[in-house]
Scaffold this motif. Structure first.
Motif, PDB file in Angstrom:
ATOM      1  N   MET A  69       1.573   3.066 -47.214  1.00 31.57           N
ATOM      2  CA  MET A  69       2.725   2.746 -45.840  1.00 31.57           C
ATOM      3  C   MET A  69       2.163   1.944 -45.207  1.00 31.57           C
ATOM      4  SD  MET A  69       2.743   6.423 -45.108  1.00 31.57           S
ATOM      5  CE  MET A  69       4.245   6.337 -43.945  1.00 31.57           C
ATOM      6  N   HIS A  70       0.551   1.436 -45.013  1.00 34.83           N
ATOM      7  CA  HIS A  70       0.278   0.387 -43.968  1.00 34.83           C
ATOM      8  C   HIS A  70       0.150  -1.107 -44.926  1.00 34.83           C
ATOM      9  CE1 HIS A  70      -1.818  -1.914 -41.045  1.00 34.83           C
ATOM     10  NE2 HIS A  70      -2.049  -2.551 -41.933  1.00 34.83           N
ATOM     11  N   TYR A  71       0.641  -0.689 -45.976  1.00 32.96           N
ATOM     12  CA  TYR A  71       0.714  -2.220 -46.745  1.00 32.96           C
ATOM     13  C   TYR A  71       1.403  -2.820 -47.177  1.00 32.96           C
ATOM     14  CZ  TYR A  71      -4.400  -2.905 -45.007  1.00 32.96           C
ATOM     15  OH  TYR A  71      -5.312  -3.047 -44.718  1.00 32.96           O
ATOM     16  N   LEU A  72       2.385  -1.419 -48.405  1.00 32.55           N
ATOM     17  CA  LEU A  72       3.167  -1.498 -48.930  1.00 32.55           C
ATOM     18  C   LEU A  72       4.858  -1.118 -48.319  1.00 32.55           C
ATOM     19  CD1 LEU A  72       1.500  -1.222 -51.777  1.00 32.55           C
ATOM     20  CD2 LEU A  72       2.699  -3.210 -51.454  1.00 32.55           C
ATOM     21  N   GLY A  73       4.806   0.077 -47.099  1.00 34.22           N
ATOM     22  CA  GLY A  73       5.623   0.395 -46.922  1.00 34.22           C
ATOM     23  C   GLY A  73       6.945  -0.603 -46.044  1.00 34.22           C
ATOM     24  N   LYS A  74       7.746   0.546 -45.384  1.00 28.18           N
ATOM     25  CA  LYS A  74       8.967  -0.517 -44.968  1.00 28.18           C
ATOM     26  C   LYS A  74       8.274  -1.282 -44.056  1.00 28.18           C
ATOM     27  CE  LYS A  74      12.290   3.052 -46.385  1.00 28.18           C
ATOM     28  NZ  LYS A  74      13.384   4.381 -45.674  1.00 28.18           N
ATOM     29  N   ASP A  75       7.376  -0.860 -43.313  1.00 28.57           N
ATOM     30  CA  ASP A  75       7.517  -1.864 -42.013  1.00 28.57           C
ATOM     31  C   ASP A  75       6.116  -2.878 -42.427  1.00 28.57           C
ATOM     32  OD1 ASP A  75       8.712  -0.126 -40.191  1.00 28.57           O
ATOM     33  OD2 ASP A  75       6.483   1.709 -40.110  1.00 28.57           O
ATOM     34  N   ALA A  76       5.772  -2.986 -43.655  1.00 34.63           N
ATOM     35  CA  ALA A  76       4.757  -3.797 -43.552  1.00 34.63           C
ATOM     36  C   ALA A  76       5.416  -5.772 -43.883  1.00 34.63           C
ATOM     37  CB  ALA A  76       4.343  -3.702 -45.032  1.00 34.63           C
ATOM     38  N   LYS A  77       7.361  -5.137 -43.905  1.00 33.75           N
ATOM     39  CA  LYS A  77       7.395  -6.670 -44.108  1.00 33.75           C
ATOM     40  C   LYS A  77       6.747  -7.756 -44.863  1.00 33.75           C
ATOM     41  CE  LYS A  77       8.541  -5.251 -39.362  1.00 33.75           C
ATOM     42  NZ  LYS A  77       9.375  -5.917 -37.815  1.00 33.75           N
ATOM     43  N   ALA A  78       7.092  -9.396 -44.407  1.00 36.81           N
ATOM     44  CA  ALA A  78       5.718 -10.022 -45.182  1.00 36.81           C
ATOM     45  C   ALA A  78       4.163  -9.754 -45.759  1.00 36.81           C
ATOM     46  CB  ALA A  78       5.950 -11.567 -44.286  1.00 36.81           C
ATOM     47  N   LYS A  79       3.938  -8.976 -44.641  1.00 40.42           N
ATOM     48  CA  LYS A  79       2.839  -9.029 -45.377  1.00 40.42           C
ATOM     49  C   LYS A  79       3.302  -7.754 -46.846  1.00 40.42           C
ATOM     50  CE  LYS A  79       0.367  -5.383 -43.321  1.00 40.42           C
ATOM     51  NZ  LYS A  79      -0.481  -4.556 -42.267  1.00 40.42           N
ATOM     52  N   GLY A  80       3.510  -6.647 -46.719  1.00 40.14           N
ATOM     53  CA  GLY A  80       4.401  -6.253 -48.211  1.00 40.14           C
ATOM     54  C   GLY A  80       5.017  -6.871 -49.281  1.00 40.14           C
ATOM     55  N   VAL A  81       5.763  -7.471 -48.749  1.00 43.18           N
ATOM     56  CA  VAL A  81       6.122  -8.246 -49.455  1.00 43.18           C
ATOM     57  C   VAL A  81       5.242  -9.275 -50.515  1.00 43.18           C
ATOM     58  CG1 VAL A  81       8.046 -10.536 -49.802  1.00 43.18           C
ATOM     59  CG2 VAL A  81       8.377  -8.654 -48.471  1.00 43.18           C
ATOM     60  N   PHE A  82       4.478  -9.950 -50.009  1.00 44.06           N
ATOM     61  CA  PHE A  82       3.323 -10.500 -50.162  1.00 44.06           C
ATOM     62  C   PHE A  82       1.668  -9.817 -51.758  1.00 44.06           C
ATOM     63  CE2 PHE A  82      -1.188 -12.650 -49.874  1.00 44.06           C
ATOM     64  CZ  PHE A  82      -1.091 -13.818 -50.778  1.00 44.06           C
ATOM     65  N   LEU A  83       2.045  -8.607 -50.063  1.00 41.17           N
ATOM     66  CA  LEU A  83       0.671  -7.962 -51.800  1.00 41.17           C
ATOM     67  C   LEU A  83       1.890  -7.639 -53.156  1.00 41.17           C
ATOM     68  CD1 LEU A  83      -0.620  -6.249 -48.466  1.00 41.17           C
ATOM     69  CD2 LEU A  83      -1.693  -7.591 -50.182  1.00 41.17           C
ATOM     70  N   SER A  84       2.831  -7.790 -52.426  1.00 43.00           N
ATOM     71  CA  SER A  84       3.195  -7.188 -54.000  1.00 43.00           C
ATOM     72  C   SER A  84       3.863  -7.434 -55.146  1.00 43.00           C
ATOM     73  CB  SER A  84       5.329  -6.324 -53.419  1.00 43.00           C
ATOM     74  OG  SER A  84       5.342  -5.131 -52.713  1.00 43.00           O
ATOM     75  N   PHE A  85       3.888  -8.693 -54.894  1.00 38.27           N
ATOM     76  CA  PHE A  85       3.936 -10.580 -55.875  1.00 38.27           C
ATOM     77  C   PHE A  85       2.754 -10.468 -55.676  1.00 38.27           C
ATOM     78  CE2 PHE A  85       7.905 -12.114 -53.717  1.00 38.27           C
ATOM     79  CZ  PHE A  85       8.808 -12.342 -54.126  1.00 38.27           C
ATOM     80  N   VAL A  86       1.700 -10.128 -55.473  1.00 37.10           N
ATOM     81  CA  VAL A  86      -0.235  -9.817 -55.798  1.00 37.10           C
ATOM     82  C   VAL A  86       0.077  -8.822 -57.361  1.00 37.10           C
ATOM     83  CG1 VAL A  86      -2.360 -10.050 -54.970  1.00 37.10           C
ATOM     84  CG2 VAL A  86      -0.455 -11.479 -53.456  1.00 37.10           C
ATOM     85  N   VAL A  87       0.089  -7.926 -56.545  1.00 32.80           N
ATOM     86  CA  VAL A  87      -0.225  -6.654 -57.673  1.00 32.80           C
ATOM     87  C   VAL A  87       0.821  -7.013 -58.536  1.00 32.80           C
ATOM     88  CG1 VAL A  87       0.283  -4.595 -58.244  1.00 32.80           C
ATOM     89  CG2 VAL A  87      -0.842  -4.820 -55.632  1.00 32.80           C
ATOM     90  N   GLY A  88       1.672  -7.592 -58.487  1.00 37.16           N
ATOM     91  CA  GLY A  88       2.799  -7.815 -59.632  1.00 37.16           C
ATOM     92  C   GLY A  88       2.305  -8.632 -60.713  1.00 37.16           C
ATOM     93  N   SER A  89       1.928  -9.719 -60.096  1.00 40.31           N
ATOM     94  CA  SER A  89       1.889 -11.147 -60.915  1.00 40.31           C
ATOM     95  C   SER A  89       0.151 -10.674 -61.217  1.00 40.31           C
ATOM     96  CB  SER A  89       1.157 -12.588 -59.670  1.00 40.31           C
ATOM     97  OG  SER A  89       2.414 -12.654 -59.204  1.00 40.31           O
ATOM     98  N   ILE A  90      -0.326 -10.753 -60.579  1.00 35.46           N
ATOM     99  CA  ILE A  90      -2.404  -9.814 -61.423  1.00 35.46           C
ATOM    100  C   ILE A  90      -2.629  -8.733 -62.365  1.00 35.46           C
ATOM    101  CG2 ILE A  90      -2.937 -11.388 -59.791  1.00 35.46           C
ATOM    102  CD1 ILE A  90      -4.066  -8.161 -58.363  1.00 35.46           C
ATOM    103  N   SER A  91      -1.394  -8.243 -62.294  1.00 32.97           N
ATOM    104  CA  SER A  91      -1.538  -6.671 -63.771  1.00 32.97           C
ATOM    105  C   SER A  91      -1.485  -6.611 -65.025  1.00 32.97           C
ATOM    106  CB  SER A  91      -0.193  -5.811 -63.104  1.00 32.97           C
ATOM    107  OG  SER A  91      -0.340  -5.382 -61.713  1.00 32.97           O
ATOM    108  N   ALA A  92      -2.026  -6.168 -65.577  1.00 36.24           N
ATOM    109  CA  ALA A  92      -2.001  -6.174 -67.472  1.00 36.24           C
ATOM    110  C   ALA A  92      -0.590  -5.326 -68.073  1.00 36.24           C
ATOM    111  CB  ALA A  92      -3.441  -6.260 -67.409  1.00 36.24           C
ATOM    112  N   GLY A  93      -0.759  -5.481 -69.281  1.00 34.61           N
ATOM    113  CA  GLY A  93       0.072  -4.983 -70.019  1.00 34.61           C
ATOM    114  C   GLY A  93       1.765  -4.376 -70.178  1.00 34.61           C
ATOM    115  N   PRO A  94       2.425  -3.843 -70.041  1.00 37.66           N
ATOM    116  CA  PRO A  94       3.464  -4.019 -70.660  1.00 37.66           C
ATOM    117  C   PRO A  94       4.678  -4.212 -69.005  1.00 37.66           C
ATOM    118  CG  PRO A  94       2.405  -2.633 -72.413  1.00 37.66           C
ATOM    119  CD  PRO A  94       1.597  -3.374 -71.288  1.00 37.66           C
TER     120      PRO A  94
END
Length: 239
Positions: A69-94
């Motif tokens: 909730m702190h890092y990816l929740g609705k209140d994370a705002k720009a921090k959450g957006v950035f971390l979401s891009f990082v999680v998706g970009s470094i993930s492997a698999g289909p």
């Protein structure tokens, strides 16, 4: 009514089978090639998905809800957006490997917007893909395409968050107290029926709760069954 219910539950599968039948009748060679391709992807999924379910279950146990909730929740705002891009970009698999993980993240408090960003970046801006893109199409092409894609993802994730509500996704808490099975998330593995046959049963290819008037819940067995569910489709809500 039972036949209609079965058809409704398996409508997508019936449409796919009908599509193959029509393809075989109209273009037999194309039908054979389609079956071969489908077999390849089914084999790939059978090899990948068990590991994904295990990894998702481990993340569910290890990562507290408050952190999500702190890092990816609705209140994370720009921090959450950035971390979401990082999680998706470094993930492997289909891309389909991301779906169980996103269900778990949403259940623990990740916002719709950040889930859309994770799925989108997983699909189109993974780091290994960017490296190959720069190698074959040139760094300038990669940078421009990457920048435009990120801009589009940010816009579409914001729009999606306005249209899609939390209750539209599987795994939301139900109003009535007691055990519940999210049939949208259920994968039909039958583990719950094996672990707690007095409470769970299979209806079609999905798990369901038996009528509870005569059932005295064994909370220890129920909790073990909830934890054993690979897609976290079972929840218990107290009064």
């Amino acid at each position: 009514m039972t036949i209609l219910k079965k058809i409704k539950e398996n409508l997508f599968l019936l449409i796919v089978v009908l599509g193959y039948v029509i393809m075989f009748l109209a273009r037999p060679a194309m039908g054979i090639e389609s079956v071969k391709n489908s077999g390849y992807y089914i084999k790939e999924m059978l090899m990948i998905m068990p590991a994904i379910f295990v990894l998702t279950a481990l993340l569910d146990m290890w990562v507290p809800k408050e952190k999500i909730m702190h890092y990816l929740g609705k209140d994370a705002k720009a921090k959450g957006v950035f971390l979401s891009f990082v999680v998706g970009s470094i993930s492997a698999g289909p891309i389909y490997a991301a779906f169980p993980m996103c269900v778990m993240l949403h259940k623990k408090g990740a916002s719709i917007r950040n889930i859309v960003i994770i799925l989108s970046s997983w699909a189109v801006i993974k780091v290994p893909m960017l490296i190959n893109e720069a190698k074959f199409l040139g760094p300038k092409f990669m940078v421009i395409r990457w920048g435009l894609t990120i801009t589009a993802i940010v816009i579409f994730s914001w729009i999606s968050a306005k249209i899609i509500k939390d209750e539209d996704l599987p795994g939301e808490a139900l109003a009535q107290p007691g055990p519940h099975v999210n049939r949208d998330a259920c994968m039909g593995c039958t583990l719950c029926v094996k672990n707690y046959p007095a409470l769970f049963e299979m209806q079609g290819k999905k798990a369901a709760i038996k009528t509870q008037e005569q059932i005295i819940l064994n909370m220890e067995i129920l909790q073990n069954t909830i934890e054993a569910c690979p897609v976290h489709a079972i929840e218990y809500h107290e009064e």
